[in-house]
Design a protein around this motif. Structure first.
Motif, mmCIF file in Angstrom:
data_model
loop_
_atom_site.group_PDB
_atom_site.id
_atom_site.type_symbol
_atom_site.label_atom_id
_atom_site.label_comp_id
_atom_site.label_asym_id
_atom_site.label_seq_id
_atom_site.Cartn_x
_atom_site.Cartn_y
_atom_site.Cartn_z
ATOM 1 N N GLU A 1 31.092 39.312 51.828
ATOM 2 C CA GLU A 1 31.879 39.817 50.695
ATOM 3 C C GLU A 1 31.711 38.894 49.493
ATOM 4 O O GLU A 1 31.570 39.352 48.350
ATOM 5 C CB GLU A 1 33.352 39.925 51.084
ATOM 6 C CG GLU A 1 33.662 41.091 52.009
ATOM 7 C CD GLU A 1 35.099 41.077 52.500
ATOM 8 O OE1 GLU A 1 35.803 40.061 52.274
ATOM 9 O OE2 GLU A 1 35.519 42.065 53.112
ATOM 10 N N PHE A 2 31.723 37.608 49.753
ATOM 11 C CA PHE A 2 31.525 36.617 48.695
ATOM 12 C C PHE A 2 30.134 36.753 48.087
ATOM 13 O O PHE A 2 29.960 36.730 46.859
ATOM 14 C CB PHE A 2 31.707 35.220 49.297
ATOM 15 C CG PHE A 2 32.298 34.236 48.343
ATOM 16 C CD1 PHE A 2 33.674 34.151 48.178
ATOM 17 C CD2 PHE A 2 31.489 33.392 47.601
ATOM 18 C CE1 PHE A 2 34.224 33.236 47.290
ATOM 19 C CE2 PHE A 2 32.040 32.484 46.721
ATOM 20 C CZ PHE A 2 33.404 32.407 46.561
ATOM 21 N N HIS B 1 33.529 37.746 55.651
ATOM 22 C CA HIS B 1 34.072 37.091 54.456
ATOM 23 C C HIS B 1 32.952 36.489 53.622
ATOM 24 O O HIS B 1 32.946 36.607 52.388
ATOM 25 C CB HIS B 1 35.060 35.999 54.873
ATOM 26 C CG HIS B 1 35.795 35.373 53.730
ATOM 27 N ND1 HIS B 1 35.255 34.347 52.977
ATOM 28 C CD2 HIS B 1 37.007 35.641 53.182
ATOM 29 C CE1 HIS B 1 36.110 33.991 52.038
ATOM 30 N NE2 HIS B 1 37.176 34.763 52.136
ATOM 31 N N GLN C 1 24.994 42.148 36.733
ATOM 32 C CA GLN C 1 25.613 42.454 35.442
ATOM 33 C C GLN C 1 24.949 41.665 34.315
ATOM 34 O O GLN C 1 24.822 42.161 33.184
ATOM 35 C CB GLN C 1 27.105 42.136 35.482
ATOM 36 C CG GLN C 1 27.950 43.172 36.207
ATOM 37 C CD GLN C 1 29.433 42.851 36.137
ATOM 38 O OE1 GLN C 1 29.843 41.702 36.292
ATOM 39 N NE2 GLN C 1 30.255 43.869 35.903
ATOM 40 N N GLN D 1 42.557 33.143 50.144
ATOM 41 C CA GLN D 1 43.064 34.219 49.296
ATOM 42 C C GLN D 1 44.197 34.981 49.978
ATOM 43 O O GLN D 1 44.957 35.684 49.316
ATOM 44 C CB GLN D 1 41.914 35.180 48.955
ATOM 45 C CG GLN D 1 40.811 34.561 48.109
ATOM 46 C CD GLN D 1 41.221 34.345 46.659
ATOM 47 O OE1 GLN D 1 42.281 34.766 46.230
ATOM 48 N NE2 GLN D 1 40.362 33.667 45.898
ATOM 49 N N HIS E 1 26.853 41.061 42.438
ATOM 50 C CA HIS E 1 27.312 41.976 41.392
ATOM 51 C C HIS E 1 27.338 41.284 40.027
ATOM 52 O O HIS E 1 26.866 41.842 39.026
ATOM 53 C CB HIS E 1 28.708 42.496 41.751
ATOM 54 C CG HIS E 1 29.304 43.394 40.715
ATOM 55 N ND1 HIS E 1 28.792 44.640 40.414
ATOM 56 C CD2 HIS E 1 30.378 43.214 39.885
ATOM 57 C CE1 HIS E 1 29.517 45.194 39.455
ATOM 58 N NE2 HIS E 1 30.477 44.352 39.119
ATOM 59 N N LYS E 2 27.853 40.071 39.986
ATOM 60 C CA LYS E 2 27.890 39.315 38.733
ATOM 61 C C LYS E 2 26.480 39.042 38.224
ATOM 62 O O LYS E 2 26.206 39.133 37.022
ATOM 63 C CB LYS E 2 28.637 37.988 38.944
ATOM 64 C CG LYS E 2 30.122 38.142 39.212
ATOM 65 C CD LYS E 2 30.759 36.777 39.479
ATOM 66 C CE LYS E 2 32.235 36.889 39.815
ATOM 67 N NZ LYS E 2 32.828 35.572 40.134
ATOM 68 N N GLU F 1 35.583 29.914 42.878
ATOM 69 C CA GLU F 1 36.645 29.722 43.861
ATOM 70 C C GLU F 1 36.496 28.389 44.588
ATOM 71 O O GLU F 1 37.469 27.647 44.788
ATOM 72 C CB GLU F 1 36.626 30.868 44.880
ATOM 73 C CG GLU F 1 37.656 30.722 45.986
ATOM 74 C CD GLU F 1 37.581 31.852 47.002
ATOM 75 O OE1 GLU F 1 37.859 31.604 48.186
ATOM 76 O OE2 GLU F 1 37.235 32.978 46.601
ATOM 77 N N LEU G 1 28.247 39.453 48.008
ATOM 78 C CA LEU G 1 28.156 40.688 47.243
ATOM 79 C C LEU G 1 28.852 40.556 45.888
ATOM 80 O O LEU G 1 28.393 41.134 44.884
ATOM 81 C CB LEU G 1 28.748 41.844 48.045
ATOM 82 C CG LEU G 1 27.956 42.232 49.302
ATOM 83 C CD1 LEU G 1 28.692 43.285 50.105
ATOM 84 C CD2 LEU G 1 26.556 42.714 48.928
ATOM 85 N N ASN G 2 29.930 39.804 45.839
ATOM 86 C CA ASN G 2 30.606 39.550 44.565
ATOM 87 C C ASN G 2 29.689 38.767 43.621
ATOM 88 O O ASN G 2 29.580 39.085 42.425
ATOM 89 C CB ASN G 2 31.899 38.782 44.814
ATOM 90 C CG ASN G 2 32.701 38.568 43.548
ATOM 91 O OD1 ASN G 2 32.893 39.485 42.753
ATOM 92 N ND2 ASN G 2 33.182 37.355 43.348
ATOM 93 N N GLN G 3 29.020 37.752 44.154
ATOM 94 C CA GLN G 3 28.077 36.971 43.349
ATOM 95 C C GLN G 3 26.892 37.823 42.905
ATOM 96 O O GLN G 3 26.416 37.714 41.771
ATOM 97 C CB GLN G 3 27.568 35.769 44.160
ATOM 98 C CG GLN G 3 28.636 34.756 44.532
ATOM 99 C CD GLN G 3 29.234 34.078 43.318
ATOM 100 O OE1 GLN G 3 30.338 34.412 42.889
ATOM 101 N NE2 GLN G 3 28.519 33.136 42.753
ATOM 102 N N ALA H 1 30.142 29.110 43.379
ATOM 103 C CA ALA H 1 31.245 30.041 43.186
ATOM 104 C C ALA H 1 32.474 29.313 42.631
ATOM 105 O O ALA H 1 32.849 28.247 43.133
ATOM 106 C CB ALA H 1 31.588 30.723 44.502
#
Length: 414
Positions: A301-302, A298, A312, A192, A308-309, A245, A304-306, A243
């Motif tokens: 962070e990945f 890193h 949701q 990224q 969060h989704k 990405e 935590l993004n997963q 993921a």
């Protein structure tokens, strides 16, 4: 297990970067120039998901794929797969015997990783795999996987990890990862961040063609699907289990591989690709448990993004309890800082593993949070399982070893 213990004792150190010792043994085993197509994947995070997806797609396309990954989560056989199936104990033992005989004839010692990697190569050669998908263990340039010349190189991303071996800057680490690039081959870079100079320079030197995320290929995530696009193709694909990405990196690699792969094979391969310990969601005794092997900033962070989704889409889970431990040579302070806003209760223990962080160091890094200390990871997980409420997620993270300890506990329970 006896052979794995043996390889752990043969060499003086567990990590010994360099190819001088391993090359003569590989030559004797005749694994250096396989007839197969070789896809090598390096990077700080995302290698496992990327290699898994590449393999899944190519298996769907009808190729016999040898997939090599490390480390394993639950048992060693996970590291060596042929056409999606783990290698058998007998197959591995036979390969270990041959590797040991070859290294004795060469008068050389091999590290655990070197010996087991050569065994995987030997199995792929004997099984006449059409494609070898190889995950680099550490770095790239001096990793044993790099004794094989790839036809396609993939670098998932560059982050600060293993700085004692690879260097303490992004450019130094990028230089090591770029070591997998060969002359005139396509190279996928999925980081990224800005494309590191070390990768540009290596590609130019080798006349390799770079294909860069958000420059040469793109992905767009929507509610129930995602779209992959490049100059040659646009595909609408299912979200799958991993993921986006990393899935998009795998699709980019397949598109550049020169192999005959249909759109249907890509879609089914993406949908079926799964890997243990990468945001692995399971119900255990009716409790929601997430396993994630992220062990550097890193990777977390990945994670935590997963997470969060996931929350949701599953709004009943408002609270996170973590079963947590790390190795001493990892960035414990930054990882815990990232996790603190999300975790309401920490259950920690020291790992039973080489390089394990001391319990007091983990505790001191967390500071001032709600922390419970346990003698073992198994005890910590048992406590989490017994006490978790319906609105809580149990997050097992911090190290592959943390996940392994919990898995062993689950296996031992009736």
């Amino acid at each position: 297990m006896t052979w794995l213990n043996y390889w752990g004792r043969v060499h003086v150190t567990g990590i010994d970067l360099g190819l001088e010792r391993v090359l003569p043994v590989a030559e004797k085993l005749q694994v250096l120039t396989p007839k197969a197509k070789i896809i090598t994947v390096a990077g700080t995070n995302g290698k496992g998901s990327t290699t898994t997806t590449i393999s899944s797609i190519l298996n769907q396309a009808g190729y016999r794929v040898g997939l090599y990954q490390s480390p394993h989560i639950y048992h060693f056989n996970e590291r060596v797969k042929i056409s999606g199936e783990e290698s058998t104990d007998s197959e591995l033992i036979e390969a270990f015997v041959k590797v040991d005989q070859a290294r004795r004839e060469c008068g050389l010692s091999l590290s655990f990783f070197e010996a087991t990697t050569l065994a995987a190569f030997l199995i792929f050669a004997q099984r006449e795999c059409d494609v070898w998908v190889l995950e680099v263990g550490l770095g790239g340039r001096l990793d044993v996987v790099n004794i094989i010349d790839p036809d396609l190189a993939v670098i998932t991303n560059i982050g600060l990890d293993h700085i004692d071996w690879l260097g303490d800057t992004i450019e130094k680490i990028a230089f090591e990862k770029a070591g997998i690039i060969r002359t005139n081959i396509p190279v996928v870079f999925a980081g990224q961040q800005a494309l590191p100079k070390a990768i540009i320079q290596k590609a130019e030197k080798e006349n390799a063609i770079l294909h860069v995320l958000n420059r040469d290929y793109f992905y767009q995530e929507n509610s129930d699907h995602w779209v992959f696009s490049s100059s040659g193709v646009t595909l609408t694909l299912p979200k799958g289990n991993l993921a986006i990405e990393n899935i998009s990196t795998a699709v980019a690699a397949v598109a550049l591989s020169g192999l005959n792969v249909s759109d249907t094979a890509i879609k089914v391969g993406v949908e079926q690709a799964k890997i243990a310990g990468r945001f692995e969601v399971r119900k255990i005794k009716n409790k929601m448990v997430v396993f994630d092997a992220g062990h550097n900033p890193h990777g977390v962070e990945f994670l935590l993004n997963q997470l969060h989704k996931f929350q949701q889409c599953n709004t009943q889970y408002t609270d996170v309890v973590t079963v947590f431990s790390m190795l001493a040579d990892k960035d414990i302070e930054t990882v815990t800082i990232l996790l603190k806003p999300v975790v309401s209760l920490w259950k920690i223990a020291a790992l039973d593993a080489p390089r394990a962080a001391k319990l007091e160091n983990i505790y001191n890094a967390i500071k001032d949070e709600d922390v419970q200390q346990f003698k073992t990871i198994a005890d910590a997980f048992q406590s989490a399982l017994n006490n978790a409420q319906d609105h809580q997620i149990i997050l097992v993270c911090g190290s592959f070893h943390t996940l392994e300890a919990v898995w062993e506990y689950i296996e031992s329970c009736p």
